[in-house]
Write an enzyme that holds these catalytic residues in place. Structure first.
Site, PDB file in Angstrom:
ATOM      1  N   CYS A   7       0.865  -1.186   0.000  1.00 48.53           N
ATOM      2  CA  CYS A   7       0.000   0.000   0.000  1.00 48.53           C
ATOM      3  C   CYS A   7       0.896   1.229   0.000  1.00 48.53           C
ATOM      4  CB  CYS A   7      -0.973  -0.018   1.179  1.00 48.53           C
ATOM      5  SG  CYS A   7      -0.193   0.104   2.806  1.00 48.53           S
ATOM      6  N   ASN A  10       2.413   1.573   4.214  1.00 51.77           N
ATOM      7  CA  ASN A  10       2.786   0.320   4.899  1.00 51.77           C
ATOM      8  C   ASN A  10       2.586   0.411   6.417  1.00 51.77           C
ATOM      9  OD1 ASN A  10       5.730  -1.789   5.433  1.00 51.77           O
ATOM     10  ND2 ASN A  10       3.648  -2.435   5.073  1.00 51.77           N
ATOM     11  N   CYS A  12      -1.140   0.997   7.502  1.00 45.42           N
ATOM     12  CA  CYS A  12      -2.568   0.704   7.725  1.00 45.42           C
ATOM     13  C   CYS A  12      -3.033  -0.553   6.984  1.00 45.42           C
ATOM     14  CB  CYS A  12      -3.429   1.901   7.298  1.00 45.42           C
ATOM     15  SG  CYS A  12      -3.118   3.399   8.241  1.00 45.42           S
ATOM     16  N   ARG A  13      -3.109  -0.496   5.645  1.00 44.20           N
ATOM     17  CA  ARG A  13      -3.731  -1.586   4.875  1.00 44.20           C
ATOM     18  C   ARG A  13      -2.827  -2.796   4.671  1.00 44.20           C
ATOM     19  NH1 ARG A  13      -5.214   2.155  -0.059  1.00 44.20           N
ATOM     20  NH2 ARG A  13      -3.271   3.063   0.730  1.00 44.20           N
ATOM     21  N   SER A  14      -1.608  -2.572   4.157  1.00 47.48           N
ATOM     22  CA  SER A  14      -0.787  -3.755   3.828  1.00 47.48           C
ATOM     23  C   SER A  14      -0.330  -4.545   5.061  1.00 47.48           C
ATOM     24  CB  SER A  14       0.389  -3.393   2.910  1.00 47.48           C
ATOM     25  OG  SER A  14       1.220  -2.407   3.460  1.00 47.48           O
ATOM     26  N   ASP A 117      -7.891   3.960   1.318  1.00 52.27           N
ATOM     27  CA  ASP A 117      -6.945   4.372   2.356  1.00 52.27           C
ATOM     28  C   ASP A 117      -7.720   4.857   3.587  1.00 52.27           C
ATOM     29  OD1 ASP A 117      -5.015   5.520   3.887  1.00 52.27           O
ATOM     30  OD2 ASP A 117      -4.150   6.737   2.273  1.00 52.27           O
TER      31      ASP A 117
HETATM   32  P1  4NP Z   1      -1.691   2.915   4.190  1.00 58.83           P
HETATM   33  O1  4NP Z   1      -2.249   4.304   4.771  1.00 58.83           O
HETATM   34  O2  4NP Z   1      -1.224   3.210   2.772  1.00 58.83           O
HETATM   35  O3  4NP Z   1      -2.881   2.017   4.199  1.00 58.83           O
HETATM   36  O4  4NP Z   1      -0.580   2.484   5.104  1.00 58.83           O
HETATM   37  C1  4NP Z   1      -1.460   5.451   4.830  1.00 58.83           C
HETATM   38  C2  4NP Z   1      -0.684   5.697   5.935  1.00 58.83           C
HETATM   39  C3  4NP Z   1       0.082   6.838   6.016  1.00 58.83           C
HETATM   40  C4  4NP Z   1       0.053   7.755   4.980  1.00 58.83           C
HETATM   41  C5  4NP Z   1      -0.721   7.505   3.867  1.00 58.83           C
HETATM   42  C6  4NP Z   1      -1.478   6.354   3.789  1.00 58.83           C
HETATM   43  N1  4NP Z   1       0.817   8.945   5.063  1.00 58.83           N
HETATM   44  O5  4NP Z   1       0.686   9.803   4.164  1.00 58.83           O
HETATM   45  O6  4NP Z   1       1.594   9.135   6.016  1.00 58.83           O
END
Ligand code: 4NP
Length: 144
Positions: A7, A10, A12-14, A117
């Site tokens: 994702c 790295n 939240c989702r992955s 997201d």
């Molecule tokens: P993820 O979510 O892609 O599911 O891990 C996010 C976590 C942090 C950020 C963006 C998306 N960020 O911009 O810090």
């Protein structure tokens, strides 16, 4: 089989996808190795977002010891399948592919659907967990 979940952050989702797929594969005695990585470098070295840790724990899965890392080109060599959460991840990873073999390994976790997201909306973590779980179950049914 070696599978990499990808994702943006790295955190939240992955990490959820890694934990859920490993949990389901283990339950079916599949000798699968699952890892995860991000395309963005903001959180390298950190653990998963506490909201992901919590929703995983509520569903009997411990993701708290995972450590955030960046996707690297050598992941195309290490992994058989690279499963991404949304279309931005897809284009970012495909842009790093060196050849057709690399490109063939990359797909959305869900068919024709993205995992949104949840970073800016606490309420999204439960539905995101369910979506990822659905995708992992379908993947296992197809490839086990
Ligand atoms: P993820 O979510 O892609 O599911 O891990 C996010 C976590 C942090 C950020 C963006 C998306 N960020 O911009 O810090």
């Amino acid at each position: 089989m070696k599978i990499l979940m990808v994702c943006l952050g790295n955190i939240c989702r992955s990490p959820l996808a890694e934990g859920i797929m490993q949990h389901l594969a283990n339950k079916q005695n599949l000798n699968w190795h699952i890892d995860s990585a991000g395309t963005g470098d903001w959180h390298i070295g950190e653990g998963p977002d506490r909201r992901s840790v919590r929703v995983a724990r509520d569903n009997g899965i411990d993701i708290s010891r995972q450590v955030c890392r960046l996707f690297r080109t050598s992941d195309f060599d290490t992994f058989d399948q690279i499963l991404v959460m949304d279309r931005n991840n897809l284009s970012n990873i495909l842009a790093m592919a060196r050849n057709e073999d690399d490109r063939k390994k990359v797909s959305l976790l869900l068919i024709d659907q993205i995992v949104p997201d949840p970073y800016h909306d606490d309420r999204q973590f439960k539905p995101v967990f369910r979506l990822i779980e659905e995708g992992c179950r379908a993947f296992i049914a197809k490839y086990k």
